[in-house]
Design a protein around this motif. Structure first.
Motif, PDB file in Angstrom:
ATOM      1  N   ALA A  92       6.301 -15.849  36.569  1.00  0.00           N
ATOM      2  CA  ALA A  92       5.086 -16.027  35.776  1.00  0.00           C
ATOM      3  C   ALA A  92       4.598 -14.697  35.221  1.00  0.00           C
ATOM      4  N   ASN A  93       4.577 -13.662  36.057  1.00  0.00           N
ATOM      5  CA  ASN A  93       4.097 -12.354  35.595  1.00  0.00           C
ATOM      6  C   ASN A  93       5.065 -11.719  34.615  1.00  0.00           C
ATOM      7  N   ARG A  94       6.364 -11.932  34.847  1.00  0.00           N
ATOM      8  CA  ARG A  94       7.367 -11.401  33.919  1.00  0.00           C
ATOM      9  C   ARG A  94       7.233 -12.069  32.559  1.00  0.00           C
ATOM     10  N   THR A  95       7.001 -13.368  32.550  1.00  0.00           N
ATOM     11  CA  THR A  95       6.810 -14.088  31.290  1.00  0.00           C
ATOM     12  C   THR A  95       5.570 -13.589  30.570  1.00  0.00           C
ATOM     13  N   ALA A  96       4.488 -13.373  31.317  1.00  0.00           N
ATOM     14  CA  ALA A  96       3.266 -12.850  30.699  1.00  0.00           C
ATOM     15  C   ALA A  96       3.503 -11.478  30.095  1.00  0.00           C
ATOM     16  N   MET A  97       4.250 -10.629  30.796  1.00  0.00           N
ATOM     17  CA  MET A  97       4.547  -9.296  30.279  1.00  0.00           C
ATOM     18  C   MET A  97       5.432  -9.385  29.041  1.00  0.00           C
ATOM     19  N   LEU A  98       6.391 -10.296  29.060  1.00  0.00           N
ATOM     20  CA  LEU A  98       7.276 -10.474  27.910  1.00  0.00           C
ATOM     21  C   LEU A  98       6.493 -10.952  26.692  1.00  0.00           C
ATOM     22  N   GLU A  99       5.584 -11.906  26.902  1.00  0.00           N
ATOM     23  CA  GLU A  99       4.766 -12.400  25.799  1.00  0.00           C
ATOM     24  C   GLU A  99       3.859 -11.296  25.262  1.00  0.00           C
ATOM     25  N   TRP A 100       3.315 -10.491  26.171  1.00  0.00           N
ATOM     26  CA  TRP A 100       2.444  -9.396  25.726  1.00  0.00           C
ATOM     27  C   TRP A 100       3.215  -8.364  24.918  1.00  0.00           C
ATOM     28  N   VAL A 101       4.378  -7.936  25.406  1.00  0.00           N
ATOM     29  CA  VAL A 101       5.102  -6.886  24.692  1.00  0.00           C
ATOM     30  C   VAL A 101       5.601  -7.390  23.345  1.00  0.00           C
ATOM     31  N   THR A 102       5.931  -8.674  23.253  1.00  0.00           N
ATOM     32  CA  THR A 102       6.328  -9.239  21.960  1.00  0.00           C
ATOM     33  C   THR A 102       5.169  -9.174  20.976  1.00  0.00           C
ATOM     34  N   ALA A 103       3.982  -9.570  21.422  1.00  0.00           N
ATOM     35  CA  ALA A 103       2.806  -9.510  20.552  1.00  0.00           C
ATOM     36  C   ALA A 103       2.464  -8.076  20.190  1.00  0.00           C
ATOM     37  N   PRO A 128       6.225  -9.036  44.630  1.00  0.00           N
ATOM     38  CA  PRO A 128       5.661  -9.257  43.306  1.00  0.00           C
ATOM     39  C   PRO A 128       4.160  -8.980  43.254  1.00  0.00           C
ATOM     40  N   LEU A 129       3.601  -8.455  44.355  1.00  0.00           N
ATOM     41  CA  LEU A 129       2.166  -8.224  44.447  1.00  0.00           C
ATOM     42  C   LEU A 129       1.893  -6.790  44.870  1.00  0.00           C
ATOM     43  N   VAL A 130       1.019  -6.080  44.133  1.00  0.00           N
ATOM     44  CA  VAL A 130       0.688  -4.712  44.515  1.00  0.00           C
ATOM     45  C   VAL A 130      -0.063  -4.684  45.845  1.00  0.00           C
ATOM     46  N   GLU A 131      -0.720  -5.784  46.204  1.00  0.00           N
ATOM     47  CA  GLU A 131      -1.465  -5.823  47.462  1.00  0.00           C
ATOM     48  C   GLU A 131      -0.552  -5.683  48.680  1.00  0.00           C
ATOM     49  N   LEU A 132       0.753  -5.894  48.499  1.00  0.00           N
ATOM     50  CA  LEU A 132       1.693  -5.811  49.612  1.00  0.00           C
ATOM     51  C   LEU A 132       2.377  -4.457  49.709  1.00  0.00           C
ATOM     52  N   TYR A 133       1.804  -3.456  49.062  1.00  0.00           N
ATOM     53  CA  TYR A 133       2.285  -2.075  49.198  1.00  0.00           C
ATOM     54  C   TYR A 133       2.282  -1.666  50.665  1.00  0.00           C
ATOM     55  N   THR A 134       3.424  -1.171  51.140  1.00  0.00           N
ATOM     56  CA  THR A 134       3.552  -0.790  52.543  1.00  0.00           C
ATOM     57  C   THR A 134       4.330   0.519  52.645  1.00  0.00           C
ATOM     58  N   PRO A 135       3.642   1.642  52.837  1.00  0.00           N
ATOM     59  CA  PRO A 135       4.370   2.906  52.962  1.00  0.00           C
ATOM     60  C   PRO A 135       4.995   3.050  54.341  1.00  0.00           C
ATOM     61  N   VAL A 136       6.175   3.623  54.384  1.00  0.00           N
ATOM     62  CA  VAL A 136       6.824   3.953  55.654  1.00  0.00           C
ATOM     63  C   VAL A 136       6.372   5.336  56.111  1.00  0.00           C
ATOM     64  N   THR A 137       6.183   6.223  55.154  1.00  0.00           N
ATOM     65  CA  THR A 137       5.663   7.564  55.422  1.00  0.00           C
ATOM     66  C   THR A 137       4.269   7.649  54.829  1.00  0.00           C
ATOM     67  N   ILE A 140       5.185   2.207  24.753  1.00  0.00           N
ATOM     68  CA  ILE A 140       4.941   1.052  25.615  1.00  0.00           C
ATOM     69  C   ILE A 140       5.464   1.369  27.008  1.00  0.00           C
ATOM     70  N   SER A 141       4.622   1.172  28.014  1.00  0.00           N
ATOM     71  CA  SER A 141       5.032   1.324  29.408  1.00  0.00           C
ATOM     72  C   SER A 141       5.052  -0.055  30.059  1.00  0.00           C
ATOM     73  N   LEU A 142       6.217  -0.476  30.517  1.00  0.00           N
ATOM     74  CA  LEU A 142       6.378  -1.777  31.157  1.00  0.00           C
ATOM     75  C   LEU A 142       6.538  -1.616  32.673  1.00  0.00           C
ATOM     76  N   ASP A 143       6.306  -2.687  33.402  1.00  0.00           N
ATOM     77  CA  ASP A 143       6.385  -2.691  34.859  1.00  0.00           C
ATOM     78  C   ASP A 143       7.614  -3.478  35.301  1.00  0.00           C
ATOM     79  N   SER A 144       8.709  -2.742  35.537  1.00  0.00           N
ATOM     80  CA  SER A 144       9.928  -3.411  35.990  1.00  0.00           C
ATOM     81  C   SER A 144       9.990  -3.527  37.508  1.00  0.00           C
ATOM     82  N   GLN A 145       8.986  -3.011  38.209  1.00  0.00           N
ATOM     83  CA  GLN A 145       9.030  -3.028  39.669  1.00  0.00           C
ATOM     84  C   GLN A 145       8.255  -4.187  40.286  1.00  0.00           C
ATOM     85  N   VAL A 146       7.061  -4.490  39.797  1.00  0.00           N
ATOM     86  CA  VAL A 146       6.220  -5.509  40.420  1.00  0.00           C
ATOM     87  C   VAL A 146       6.103  -6.741  39.525  1.00  0.00           C
ATOM     88  N   SER A 147       5.612  -6.557  38.301  1.00  0.00           N
ATOM     89  CA  SER A 147       5.453  -7.701  37.395  1.00  0.00           C
ATOM     90  C   SER A 147       6.766  -8.411  37.144  1.00  0.00           C
TER      91      SER A 147
END
Length: 502
Positions: A314-325, A247-256, A302-309
């Motif tokens: 908590a982040n999904r709820t924030a995104m849902l509230e934002w897209v509704t507004a 759920p965090l972009v900071e944990l990006y880990t490439p294999v290649t 609208i571009s949503l983040d179905s991969q990380v957020s």
């Protein structure tokens, strides 16, 4: 995520823009004119960047972004010049770039005139390369002078950067889809795209910077130099061979390949793109590049983040509230939503199976976000992830597994009581028989680089058309009253289409 965000406005550029620079020819093509007499021109040295693309292209602004120099070993450009005459870019238009930690140069240009053709030179010469041109968006709510807004959509396109995927029946698939799109364009009037949307998995297998170079910048070079690029994040943008559940972009880990270094984000996707966080091009500010919106004339995207957020409650709820507004605030004629994980699919992924949590976002987006789309007038939802093309009926109210789908309840019906096709006499209407704008066409468009079959040959029951064997991309055309969406294969043939009228 730390990122240097350049907000340098060329004050001198505003001066030249206010003095007779509006394009006298309002069509897409603009003939070259002689340079104005006694106007000092830019006198720098033009370069051809290794990567060059346009971001946040709106009615009065654009970000011109580049990195490297293909021509020679000299230092890369530090500025751009811009104007409406390709043979005479005024010196007052020269705009300095800010360089990010990952070496991208960004020039933010504001004060542009809506629906106007501009030319630019990277390096600040007085004459523009003919390919380095763009047209600003019309003002919010309006159509461009040609009366049509064209959107090109590719999903899971980035196979050229992966020898593992770019082979067998799919060898050269990404280039073939690109060429098929251009074949169809050339055979149907030649109108270019106004918007270029990428649905995630834009660079395989781990979304590294090098993989983006191969599958994005080397693949769509001319398009990116003239059309605004608007992406969404996919599972492969988060590394881990596409298996990340972080759920965090900071944990990006490439294999290649390797991650980008601090102080920028480790995720190349975020360092490459400069996406609107403060409503710079319309929409409600999201405060994050992980999801955003923008206006282009009478279209709201609208571009949503179905991969990380989506993986954090908590982040999904924030995104849902934002897209509704955001949807509540929009007055656009047409609304398109993009995100990577499709709510309904029986392609290379199955929307009934969470795959050990890897595909949990499919369930969360369908159950929590679909009702918001249907309640607030969204017209189209596009995802990728499955390497197939699958297009739904006109739907509402279906948030369960495929065996709970009931066409009599969930679709718009034709006069015979069957699900309407969206074609011919069964074209959809934005205001449905219910008297509300309450239905959406959901499309999987993930075969822009590879087509890998169907988990269920019968397809998802919510879909009117499904193919796991055909490579292709999508073109959406809109005017004030009609939206037409087409699936175009790698040979330039239309295999599916539908129409919505308002």
């Amino acid at each position: 995520m730390t990122k240097i965000l350049p907000f340098i406005t060329a004050l001198a550029a505003c001066t030249f823009l206010l003095s007779g620079c509006k394009d006298s020819n309002s069509s897409r093509s603009s003939s070259a004119a002689s340079p104005e007499q006694n106007v000092p021109l830019c006198d720098g040295d033009a370069i051809t960047p290794e990567r060059l693309f346009l971001q946040q292209l709106g009615s009065d602004r654009v970000i011109i972004k580049w990195r490297g120099n293909r021509d020679d070993d000299t230092q890369e450009a530090t500025s751009v010049c811009i104007g409406t005459n390709p043979n005479g870019l005024p010196a007052t238009s020269e705009t300095a770039a800010v360089v990010t930690e990952t070496g991208h140069s960004e020039a933010v240009i504001t004060g542009l005139v809506p629906d106007t053709t501009y030319y630019y030179s990277v390096g600040g010469t007085g004459v523009a390369d003919p390919k380095h041109t763009f047209r600003t968006a019309p003002v919010k709510g309006a159509l461009p002078a040609d009366g049509n807004i064209r959107v090109w959509i590719v999903g899971d396109a980035g196979t050229a950067s992966s020898p593992l995927l770019d082979r067998g029946d799919n060898a050269g698939g990404q280039a073939a889809v690109r060429d098929g799109y251009h074949t169809w364009i050339a055979a149907n009037g030649g109108e270019p795209a106004d918007l270029f949307l990428m649905l995630g998995d834009n660079a395989y297998l781990d979304g590294t910077d090098e993989q983006h170079q191969i599958s994005v910048f080397d693949m769509y070079t001319d398009t990116l130099a003239s059309v605004g690029l608007w992406p969404t994040i996919g599972n492969h943008e988060m590394g881990s061979f596409g298996l990340s559940q972080s759920p965090l972009v900071e944990l990006y880990t490439p294999v290649t390949g390797v991650a980008d270094l601090p102080p920028d984000s480790p995720v190349p996707y975020f360092n490459i793109h400069t996406l609107p966080t403060q409503g710079e091009t319309g929409g409600v500010p999201s405060g994050t590049e992980q999801y955003y919106s923008f206006d282009y004339g009478n279209v709201h995207v609208i571009s949503l983040d179905s991969q990380v957020s989506a993986r954090s409650e908590a982040n999904r709820t924030a995104m849902l509230e934002w897209v509704t507004a955001d949807l509540q605030s929009s007055t656009a004629d047409w609304t398109i939503v993009i995100f990577h994980h499709p709510p309904y699919t029986k392609g290379s992924h199955d929307s009934d199976v969470d795959a050990g949590g890897v595909d949990q976002p499919i369930f969360d987006m369908r159950e929590q976000f679909n009702p918001v789309f249907e309640a607030h007038g969204v017209d189209l939802v596009y995802g990728g992830h499955s390497h197939s093309y699958e297009r739904s009926y006109y739907l509402s109210g279906h948030t369960g597994l495929s065996d709970t789908f009931d066409p009599a309840i969930h679709t718009e019906l034709n006069s015979a009581g069957d699900p309407a096709s969206g074609q011919g006499a069964e074209a959809y209407t934005q205001i449905t028989k219910s008297g509300a704008d309450d239905k959406v066409v959901y499309t999987v468009a993930g075969s822009s680089g590879q087509a890998t079959g169907m988990t269920d040959p019968a397809g998802h029951p919510a879909h009117f058309f499904s193919t796991g064997a055909d490579l292709g991309s999508v073109v959406v055309d809109v005017d004030t009253t009609t939206l037409t969406a087409r699936f175009i294969n790698d040979k330039g043939e239309v295999l599916d289409h539908f129409i919505i009228t308002r």
